[in-house]
Design an enzyme around this catalytic site. Sequence first.
Site, short mmCIF file in Angstrom:
data_model
loop_
_atom_site.label_atom_id
_atom_site.label_comp_id
_atom_site.label_asym_id
_atom_site.label_seq_id
_atom_site.Cartn_x
_atom_site.Cartn_y
_atom_site.Cartn_z
N LYS A 1 0.85 -1.20 0.00
CA LYS A 1 0.00 0.00 0.00
C LYS A 1 0.88 1.23 0.00
CE LYS A 1 -3.84 -2.33 0.25
NZ LYS A 1 -4.98 -2.29 -0.65
N LYS B 1 -13.58 -4.37 6.06
CA LYS B 1 -14.22 -3.20 5.45
C LYS B 1 -15.23 -3.56 4.36
CE LYS B 1 -10.79 -2.48 1.78
NZ LYS B 1 -9.63 -1.74 1.30
N HIS C 1 -7.39 -13.19 -7.14
CA HIS C 1 -8.08 -12.02 -6.58
C HIS C 1 -9.43 -11.94 -7.28
CE1 HIS C 1 -9.00 -7.92 -5.42
NE2 HIS C 1 -7.94 -7.92 -4.61
N ASP D 1 -1.20 -5.18 -5.59
CA ASP D 1 -2.63 -4.94 -5.50
C ASP D 1 -3.29 -5.31 -6.84
OD1 ASP D 1 -4.96 -4.29 -4.12
OD2 ASP D 1 -3.87 -2.75 -3.02
N GLU D 2 -4.63 -5.45 -6.79
CA GLU D 2 -5.34 -5.98 -7.96
C GLU D 2 -5.23 -5.08 -9.18
OE1 GLU D 2 -6.82 -5.02 -5.15
OE2 GLU D 2 -8.03 -3.28 -5.74
N LYS E 1 1.82 -9.35 -1.72
CA LYS E 1 1.22 -9.32 -3.05
C LYS E 1 1.06 -7.91 -3.61
CE LYS E 1 -3.42 -9.82 -3.67
NZ LYS E 1 -3.87 -8.42 -3.60
C1 CAP Z 1 -7.10 -5.10 0.85
C2 CAP Z 1 -7.16 -5.09 -0.64
C3 CAP Z 1 -7.84 -6.32 -1.29
C4 CAP Z 1 -9.24 -6.64 -0.80
C5 CAP Z 1 -10.07 -7.37 -1.82
C6 CAP Z 1 -7.86 -3.82 -1.16
O1 CAP Z 1 -6.41 -4.02 1.34
O2 CAP Z 1 -5.86 -5.05 -1.18
O3 CAP Z 1 -7.86 -6.07 -2.65
O4 CAP Z 1 -9.15 -7.39 0.34
O5 CAP Z 1 -11.30 -7.74 -1.31
O6 CAP Z 1 -7.41 -3.32 -2.18
O7 CAP Z 1 -8.87 -3.43 -0.60
P1 CAP Z 1 -6.54 -3.58 2.87
P2 CAP Z 1 -11.71 -9.28 -1.11
O8 CAP Z 1 -6.00 -4.68 3.72
O9 CAP Z 1 -5.72 -2.32 3.00
O10 CAP Z 1 -7.98 -3.31 3.11
O11 CAP Z 1 -10.61 -9.96 -0.36
O12 CAP Z 1 -12.97 -9.20 -0.32
O13 CAP Z 1 -11.90 -9.85 -2.43
MG MG Z 2 -6.44 -4.88 -3.15
#
Ligand code: CAP
Ligand code: MG
Length: 423
Positions: free
Chosen positions: A149, A305, A265, A177-178, A175
Amino acid sequence: MNKKLDFINLKYRPKGKDLICLFKIDPAKGLSVKEAANTVALESSVGTWTSVKKIDYYEKLKAKVFSLGGHLVKIAYPQELFEYDNIPNILSSIAGNIMGMKAVNSIRLEDISFPKSILRKYKGPQYGIKGIRKMMKVKGRPLVGTIIKPKLGLNVRHHAESAYESWIGGCDIVKDDENLSSQKFNNFEKRIAKTLDMADKAEKETGEKKGYLANVTAETNKMIQRAQAVQDLGGKYIMVDVITSGWAAVQTLREVGFKMAIHAHRAMHAAFDRNPDHGISMMVMADFARLAGMDQLHIGTGIGKLEGDINVIKEIEQEIENSKVKETKIRLEQNWRNIKSTLAVSSGGLHPGHVPFLMKNLGNDLVIQMGGGIHGHPDGTRAGAKASRQAVNAVLNHQSLGEYSKLRKELRRALVYWKYFRK
Ligand code: CAP
Ligand code: MG
């Protein structure tokens, strides 16, 4: 409207050669659930809105509504309706045009159960939970992971340094991020080279295995090239956004046979599954992720969240981790046969204070992933990663976080900062 109801056969008992779907159907005004279900079955198999010439040999391919209970409807599709190794083809039938039919007010595909013939055509996960644990040398505890992040904007050097700090602090996996692929501010090839170097360095310094989940999500040919590049540099893992990439691309990625675990993801899943009455459930997407061979899959947290009910998440975890699952209100029975398990990933707004809840509900076979909950630690990423491992250790030691954090300042700071302790 076909008023004949000749796709209803409540006496029918599926015998293992059908693909079964569980739907929740709210019929259009003036129609019964039975009439709407009949329309769904015909539209998704050998019928259409009006009669066409009937020929005996295709009549036996009719889908059959064999169970009606309130709004829940089960339909059996003869396996011959599908091209077994073609996920887009299967989805075009069972979750295609029917989603927009006027005969239903809303329709949700809740679960799917694959027959042996279809299961046999897929490799499934290459590693599964056992293989991941062996590769990562992690026994008897959840894996701890982080997402770098901020999710976008960091340059290659800062990205790799943040990964290093996370591993040194105690993360097993780090990892991308997406939505980080290869942007001007952070080139894919440069990023993987630097970050994998840092993974090696962290392995040497900690004596633990460290995984870097490089996001290869891109146009399919490019995605394969990127995965190859990660493998050439000795990577253990790749990650892919399965929903935005599409199942065909995901199938291709697995079929190549890279010697790396694949982390899935699910970005955009909520466009399909958030409405409880309409769309495609996460259970179904999880089924396809396991079938297509994803070694790890995001399934939600029940506490962070993002939207998600912990009881549903538990059932999804069983679906992807167990070799056999029983029927419930929202799930169909499935014997996964030779298809290995997919390790569940909990992620989204998590911090160390959430760890006891996650381990209590989702057990040890889990990846606990914290992005903000590690990099947002008041003393920085390394302290955040330490705090996360300490939280896992507290649970393994059967101690409360409050007790365990008395002598562990990183955990204590995290718990105070994220208001785990009531004032
Ligand atoms: C979490 C995260 C993930 C989410 C995806 C985000 O970051 O990197 O992509 O968890 O959701 O971008 O929000 P934080 P899910 O830990 O900073 O929240 O796992 O529900 O598919
Ligand atoms: Mg993410």
